[in-house]
Enzyme design. Structure first.
Site, PDB file in Angstrom:
ATOM      1  N   LYS A 170      12.209  37.421 -14.182  1.00 53.73           N
ATOM      2  CA  LYS A 170      13.553  37.837 -13.755  1.00 53.73           C
ATOM      3  C   LYS A 170      13.535  39.282 -13.229  1.00 53.73           C
ATOM      4  CE  LYS A 170      16.109  34.164 -14.506  1.00 53.73           C
ATOM      5  NZ  LYS A 170      16.639  33.396 -13.372  1.00 53.73           N
ATOM      6  N   TYR A 201       9.534  34.797 -18.957  1.00 53.70           N
ATOM      7  CA  TYR A 201      10.842  34.610 -18.310  1.00 53.70           C
ATOM      8  C   TYR A 201      11.423  35.966 -17.890  1.00 53.70           C
ATOM      9  CZ  TYR A 201      15.840  33.257 -18.099  1.00 53.70           C
ATOM     10  OH  TYR A 201      17.154  33.044 -17.728  1.00 53.70           O
ATOM     11  N   GLY A 234      19.527  23.221  -8.249  1.00 52.21           N
ATOM     12  CA  GLY A 234      19.592  23.194  -9.720  1.00 52.21           C
ATOM     13  C   GLY A 234      20.980  22.798 -10.198  1.00 52.21           C
ATOM     14  N   ASP A 254      12.986  19.292  -4.529  1.00 55.01           N
ATOM     15  CA  ASP A 254      12.158  20.236  -5.287  1.00 55.01           C
ATOM     16  C   ASP A 254      12.161  21.538  -4.496  1.00 55.01           C
ATOM     17  OD1 ASP A 254      10.215  21.767  -6.453  1.00 55.01           O
ATOM     18  OD2 ASP A 254       8.707  20.179  -6.518  1.00 55.01           O
ATOM     19  N   ILE A 296      15.972  18.630  -8.813  1.00 47.49           N
ATOM     20  CA  ILE A 296      14.742  17.833  -8.855  1.00 47.49           C
ATOM     21  C   ILE A 296      14.972  16.559  -9.665  1.00 47.49           C
ATOM     22  CG2 ILE A 296      13.728  18.870 -10.943  1.00 47.49           C
ATOM     23  CD1 ILE A 296      11.084  19.068  -9.346  1.00 47.49           C
ATOM     24  N   GLN A 298      22.841  23.451 -16.832  1.00 50.65           N
ATOM     25  CA  GLN A 298      24.013  23.895 -17.598  1.00 50.65           C
ATOM     26  C   GLN A 298      25.024  24.603 -16.695  1.00 50.65           C
ATOM     27  OE1 GLN A 298      23.401  27.014 -20.512  1.00 50.65           O
ATOM     28  NE2 GLN A 298      25.313  26.562 -21.575  1.00 50.65           N
TER      29      GLN A 298
HETATM   30  P1  NAD Z   1      19.109  24.673 -16.703  1.00 50.97           P
HETATM   31  O1  NAD Z   1      17.704  24.569 -17.202  1.00 50.97           O
HETATM   32  O2  NAD Z   1      20.181  24.032 -17.480  1.00 50.97           O
HETATM   33  O3  NAD Z   1      19.182  24.143 -15.218  1.00 50.97           O
HETATM   34  C1  NAD Z   1      18.193  24.409 -14.266  1.00 50.97           C
HETATM   35  C2  NAD Z   1      18.161  23.249 -13.298  1.00 50.97           C
HETATM   36  O4  NAD Z   1      17.128  23.519 -12.360  1.00 50.97           O
HETATM   37  C3  NAD Z   1      17.829  21.908 -13.974  1.00 50.97           C
HETATM   38  O5  NAD Z   1      18.802  20.942 -13.657  1.00 50.97           O
HETATM   39  C4  NAD Z   1      16.465  21.545 -13.413  1.00 50.97           C
HETATM   40  O6  NAD Z   1      16.285  20.154 -13.220  1.00 50.97           O
HETATM   41  C5  NAD Z   1      16.476  22.293 -12.086  1.00 50.97           C
HETATM   42  N1  NAD Z   1      15.122  22.536 -11.592  1.00 50.97           N
HETATM   43  C6  NAD Z   1      14.035  22.918 -12.306  1.00 50.97           C
HETATM   44  N2  NAD Z   1      12.956  22.976 -11.498  1.00 50.97           N
HETATM   45  C7  NAD Z   1      13.387  22.640 -10.250  1.00 50.97           C
HETATM   46  C8  NAD Z   1      12.742  22.513  -9.001  1.00 50.97           C
HETATM   47  N3  NAD Z   1      11.428  22.754  -8.872  1.00 50.97           N
HETATM   48  N4  NAD Z   1      13.480  22.168  -7.923  1.00 50.97           N
HETATM   49  C9  NAD Z   1      14.815  21.931  -8.058  1.00 50.97           C
HETATM   50  N5  NAD Z   1      15.478  22.006  -9.225  1.00 50.97           N
HETATM   51  C10 NAD Z   1      14.757  22.357 -10.306  1.00 50.97           C
HETATM   52  O7  NAD Z   1      19.395  26.234 -16.511  1.00 50.97           O
HETATM   53  P2  NAD Z   1      20.807  26.946 -16.450  1.00 50.97           P
HETATM   54  O8  NAD Z   1      21.148  27.381 -17.813  1.00 50.97           O
HETATM   55  O9  NAD Z   1      21.773  26.160 -15.669  1.00 50.97           O
HETATM   56  O10 NAD Z   1      20.375  28.280 -15.672  1.00 50.97           O
HETATM   57  C11 NAD Z   1      20.525  28.405 -14.281  1.00 50.97           C
HETATM   58  C12 NAD Z   1      20.043  29.785 -13.880  1.00 50.97           C
HETATM   59  O11 NAD Z   1      20.759  30.781 -14.614  1.00 50.97           O
HETATM   60  C13 NAD Z   1      18.560  30.069 -14.170  1.00 50.97           C
HETATM   61  O12 NAD Z   1      18.043  30.910 -13.178  1.00 50.97           O
HETATM   62  C14 NAD Z   1      18.593  30.801 -15.480  1.00 50.97           C
HETATM   63  O13 NAD Z   1      17.473  31.622 -15.647  1.00 50.97           O
HETATM   64  C15 NAD Z   1      19.855  31.615 -15.322  1.00 50.97           C
HETATM   65  N6  NAD Z   1      20.421  32.036 -16.595  1.00 50.97           N
HETATM   66  C16 NAD Z   1      20.963  31.134 -17.446  1.00 50.97           C
HETATM   67  C17 NAD Z   1      21.498  31.551 -18.664  1.00 50.97           C
HETATM   68  C18 NAD Z   1      22.116  30.599 -19.640  1.00 50.97           C
HETATM   69  O14 NAD Z   1      22.479  31.004 -20.745  1.00 50.97           O
HETATM   70  N7  NAD Z   1      22.287  29.341 -19.301  1.00 50.97           N
HETATM   71  C19 NAD Z   1      21.459  32.918 -18.980  1.00 50.97           C
HETATM   72  C20 NAD Z   1      20.849  33.808 -18.105  1.00 50.97           C
HETATM   73  C21 NAD Z   1      20.365  33.357 -16.885  1.00 50.97           C
HETATM   74  N1  SER Z   2      20.242  32.017 -22.058  1.00 56.27           N
HETATM   75  C1  SER Z   2      19.029  32.465 -21.437  1.00 56.27           C
HETATM   76  C2  SER Z   2      17.852  32.201 -22.294  1.00 56.27           C
HETATM   77  O1  SER Z   2      18.023  32.238 -23.496  1.00 56.27           O
HETATM   78  C3  SER Z   2      19.125  33.941 -21.140  1.00 56.27           C
HETATM   79  O2  SER Z   2      18.573  34.157 -19.901  1.00 56.27           O
HETATM   80  O3  SER Z   2      16.790  31.981 -21.797  1.00 56.27           O
END
Ligand code: NAD
Ligand code: SER
Length: 315
Positions: A146, A142, A8, A52, A35, A12
């Site tokens: 989690k 979601y 991933g 993937d 992916i 972000q």
């Molecule tokens: P994001 O959606 O920006 O990035 C997720 C990445 O995973 C994407 O680039 C997507 O292409 C990739 N992905 C999706 N399905 C896939 C697959 N089958 N195989 C391989 N890659 C795949 O999310 P993020 O904000 O970077 O979050 C990353 C992690 O942190 C997640 O588990 C999310 O739940 C957790 N999280 C994020 C936040 C936040 O505010 N950004 C807050 C709490 C938790």
């Molecule tokens: N920033 C995330 C969301 O809003 C928190 O896990 O889904």
């Protein structure tokens, strides 16, 4: 010598964490996967593969071919998007984690990072200074995924000794890559719209307080918990972490200090109910005690850095 797999890397968090890990461990020792295609900085700065995470066979191949010792598994469907496709999101969020945990068990990997979220809490949780251990009855797909994921981490640790580390991230704020479809995304979008149009229509109501953290603090916390000695990790589900807590109205006021004509309007959508079920602020003292979690960005500093970063993107 550590060999790290990031799953991933184009998201972000992954887009910034991958670069930080490469600084720490060496470009060649951090294999970035997603992916979808990632930024040039990632694809040209070290090994990159399209992968993937649900493809168990290819995941196994990538891990063994690269002699991976640690995995940062960041792929997931976030809260807002998950509500649009509940069963598909459950499948991706859970199967991907189980694939990674099984890989760690079978290949005896040294360590796994998998992020949880404030979404594990729900409407029956105390919403102010939410404790590390408390009532957890999430009502989003979601959040349910989690919370289940946290239980699997603890189970694999207790049963098989798989050393996973996890943080319950709050809303993460950054300007390098767009936010990925969550409920806290307004706090990123607002900066883009403020710089581009001087106006933002917010999908949450003005007094919706949520815990947030600037990306630099989140990345430092992630690396710190992964590098901590195992004896310091008392929580094998996931640690509460929280930087700052504010509402859309307070964030808009902070932006107005730098863009006086900025206007915000409010048009809450389905994400309001999700936000209303989450904590307003988080008690992260267990993470501070165990491995020294420290937040360095307050609302003012975060606003300055975000506005500067977003403005530079449009120059
Ligand atoms: P994001 O959606 O920006 O990035 C997720 C990445 O995973 C994407 O680039 C997507 O292409 C990739 N992905 C999706 N399905 C896939 C697959 N089958 N195989 C391989 N890659 C795949 O999310 P993020 O904000 O970077 O979050 C990353 C992690 O942190 C997640 O588990 C999310 O739940 C957790 N999280 C994020 C936040 C936040 O505010 N950004 C807050 C709490 C938790
Ligand atoms: N920033 C995330 C969301 O809003 C928190 O896990 O889904």
């Amino acid at each position: 010598m550590e060999k790290i797999l990031v799953i991933g890397c184009a998201g972000q968090i992954g887009s910034e964490l991958t670069l930080e890990l490469r600084k720490l461990y060496g470009d060649e020792n951090v294999v970035a996967t997603d992916i979808k295609p990632a930024s040039k900085e990632i694809t040209e700065g070290g090994p990159f593969e399209i992968l993937d995470v649900l493809d168990t066979h290819r995941l196994f191949g990538t891990v063994s071919r690269n002699k991976i010792t640690q995995i940062y598994h960041l792929a997931a469907i976030l809260s807002g998007n998950a509500e649009k496709k509940p069963l598909a999101s459950w499948h991706i969020n859970m199967e991907s984690l189980l694939n990674v945990l099984e890989m760690a068990r079978e290949l005896n990997l040294k360590r796994i990072f998998w992020p949880s979220s404030i979404a594990v809490f729900g409407p029956t949780t105390p919403r102010v200074d939410t404790p590390q251990f408390t009532v957890m009855e999430p009502n989003t797909v979601y959040g349910i995924s989690k919370l289940a994921g946290e239980r699997w981490l603890e189970y694999y640790y207790q049963r098989y000794g798989v050393d996973s580390r996890s943080l319950r991230y709050p809303g993460l704020i950054s300007y390098k890559t767009e936010a990925g479809g969550g409920t806290t995304d307004y706090a990123v979008e607002i900066f883009y719209e403020a710089v581009r149009n001087g106006h933002y229509e917010c999908f949450l109501s003005e007094n919706t307080h949520l815990p947030m953290m600037f990306m630099d603090d989140a990345i430092k916390a992630t690396i710190d918990v992964m590098e901590a000695d195992a004896s310091k990790i008392s929580v094998r589900s996931s640690y509460n972490v929280a930087g700052i807590s504010f509402s859309p109205k307070e964030l808009a006021a902070a932006i107005k200090k730098y863009i006086p004509d900025f206007q915000i309007t409010y048009n809450p959508d389905f994400r309001q109910a999700i936000a209303d079920s989450w904590p307003k602020s988080i008690d992260d003292s267990v993470a501070a005690r165990d491995w020294g979690l420290k937040n360095t960005f307050d609302l003012k500093r975060m606003t300055e850095v975000m506005l500067k970063g977003v403005k530079e993107k449009f120059q």
